[in-house]
Design a protein around this motif. Structure first.
Motif, short mmCIF file in Angstrom:
data_model
loop_
_atom_site.label_atom_id
_atom_site.label_comp_id
_atom_site.label_asym_id
_atom_site.label_seq_id
_atom_site.Cartn_x
_atom_site.Cartn_y
_atom_site.Cartn_z
N ARG A 26 -12.15 -13.59 -3.73
CA ARG A 26 -10.92 -13.53 -4.70
C ARG A 26 -11.01 -14.29 -5.93
NH1 ARG A 26 -6.73 -10.65 -2.18
NH2 ARG A 26 -5.61 -10.85 -3.87
N ALA A 43 -10.43 -8.78 1.32
CA ALA A 43 -9.68 -9.33 0.32
C ALA A 43 -8.96 -10.94 0.88
CB ALA A 43 -8.47 -8.59 -0.19
N GLN A 83 -10.95 -9.86 -13.38
CA GLN A 83 -9.63 -9.00 -13.81
C GLN A 83 -9.18 -9.80 -14.92
OE1 GLN A 83 -7.34 -8.52 -9.60
NE2 GLN A 83 -8.89 -10.23 -9.28
N ARG A 93 -11.86 -2.37 -3.40
CA ARG A 93 -12.07 -1.18 -2.66
C ARG A 93 -13.67 -1.11 -2.75
NH1 ARG A 93 -8.61 2.66 -0.49
NH2 ARG A 93 -6.20 1.98 -0.71
N SER A 142 0.84 -1.20 0.02
CA SER A 142 -0.04 0.07 -0.17
C SER A 142 0.81 1.23 0.00
CB SER A 142 -0.93 -0.01 1.32
OG SER A 142 -1.78 0.80 1.13
N SER A 157 -8.97 -4.48 2.61
CA SER A 157 -7.76 -5.41 3.00
C SER A 157 -8.25 -6.69 3.57
CB SER A 157 -6.75 -4.63 3.87
OG SER A 157 -5.88 -5.63 4.64
O1 DC Z 1 -3.92 -1.08 -3.92
P1 DC Z 1 -4.90 -0.75 -2.98
O2 DC Z 1 -4.26 -0.04 -1.52
O3 DC Z 1 -6.18 0.19 -3.51
O4 DC Z 1 -5.68 -2.06 -2.23
C1 DC Z 1 -6.82 -2.03 -1.28
C2 DC Z 1 -6.48 -3.57 -0.50
O5 DC Z 1 -7.14 -4.27 -1.58
C3 DC Z 1 -5.27 -3.92 -0.14
O6 DC Z 1 -5.01 -3.77 1.07
C4 DC Z 1 -5.24 -5.42 -0.16
C5 DC Z 1 -6.50 -5.70 -1.44
N1 DC Z 1 -6.00 -6.25 -2.75
C6 DC Z 1 -5.74 -7.37 -2.69
O7 DC Z 1 -5.73 -8.04 -1.87
N2 DC Z 1 -5.15 -7.79 -4.03
C7 DC Z 1 -5.17 -7.04 -5.09
N3 DC Z 1 -4.64 -7.66 -6.39
C8 DC Z 1 -5.30 -5.57 -5.08
C9 DC Z 1 -5.63 -5.29 -3.50
#
Ligand code: DC
Length: 262
Positions: free
Chosen positions: A148, A142, A155, A78, A51, A139
């Motif tokens: 996921r 996630a 994605q 988010r 982050s 977070s």
């Molecule tokens: O990159 P960011 O700070 O906008 O992401 C927010 C949260 O999303 C991050 O703390 C973990 C999750 N995240 C994730 O687990 N996998 C990703 N590919 C992107 C973000």
């Protein structure tokens, strides 16, 4: 993983490969077959990191320079977090969260100032998404494996000609393992907290550095240690520490690496 201060290491690898004779029906041949298969696929560049490492800004700039599409995967997490907060969905209600991840109408558009804007069901939610509360909730949600895998499918749909630059935590390790270039972008927690503070203040959002540092450290801990798709550099990634580098310097480094591979 290659840790580099500049492009020297990569150039050396390229020269060694050029000098190697091509011999049929050998492991070298298999390697060149893999390379040509890779070349025929839509090229993806992944930029993963913790982050506040600046990966969103860098990925967006690289995508613009190359004329590639851009995926900010954190925005997807988010959006799910924001929608769950708006609809009072409990963070433990996995079924409802997975349904949100499946059905949320998410769109990215470029704003007048070139910034990437995020729309949820046609509504501009870019500002809301940057709130610390939303990042924290993202977070946590996630860590849910089903959520996921729902987002994994979404994605991969971003991979379209002429190419894609994707940023996040698991772009190079899980979502696009065949990316032509994988960058792991990092910076010290203190520098990241300062950058995030400036970003928020510039956008007129109140913030304090000590609180941001605590949030960043807690989020790092959760993102690194979760069981599924933890934040870690892909084995074949190039690590760039941006602590002492400007945005332009990092973008130039990434484009140099990309230039060798596209
Ligand atoms: O990159 P960011 O700070 O906008 O992401 C927010 C949260 O999303 C991050 O703390 C973990 C999750 N995240 C994730 O687990 N996998 C990703 N590919 C992107 C973000």
């Amino acid at each position: 993983m290659t840790v580099v201060q500049g492009e020297v290491a990569d150039r050396q690898t390229a020269q060694t490969e050029q000098a190697r004779p091509v011999i049929r029906n050998t492991p070298v041949d298999k390697k060149s077959a893999t390379q040509s298969r890779r070349k025929s696929a839509v090229p993806v560049i992944t930029i993963d990191g913790p982050s506040g490492s600046g990966k969103g800004t860098i990925a967006s700039a690289v995508a613009e320079q190359l004329g590639f599409h851009f995926l900010d995967s954190g925005a997807l997490y988010r959006v799910v977090a924001l929608a769950s907060l708006k609809n009072n969905i409990d963070e433990h209600n996995t079924m409802a969260l997975v349904e949100l991840a499946r059905s949320a109408e998410i769109e990215f558009r470029r704003g007048a100032d070139g910034d990437s804007q995020v729309f949820l069901s046609g509504q501009n939610v870019t500002r809301d998404l940057r709130r610390e509360e939303v990042g924290d909730c993202a977070s946590r949600v996630a860590t849910i494996p089903k959520l996921r895998s729902e987002l994994l499918t979404r994605q991969r749909l971003w991979r379209k000609p002429p190419g894609l630059v994707a940023d996040g935590r698991d772009m190079g390790t899980v979502i696009f393992p065949d990316a032509i270039l994988k960058i792991y972008l990092t910076a010290s927690a203190e520098i990241r907290a300062e950058r995030r503070h400036k970003q928020l203040i510039d956008k007129g959002i109140e913030a304090n550095i000590a609180g941001l540092l605590a949030d960043i450290t807690a989020r790092d801990e959760r993102d690194h240690n979760r069981e599924i798709a933890p934040l870690k550099p892909a084995e074949d990634s190039v690590m760039i520490d941006s602590s002492a580098l400007s945005i332009e310097e990092v973008v130039t480094k990434v484009l140099d690496f990309a230039g060798n591979r596209i």
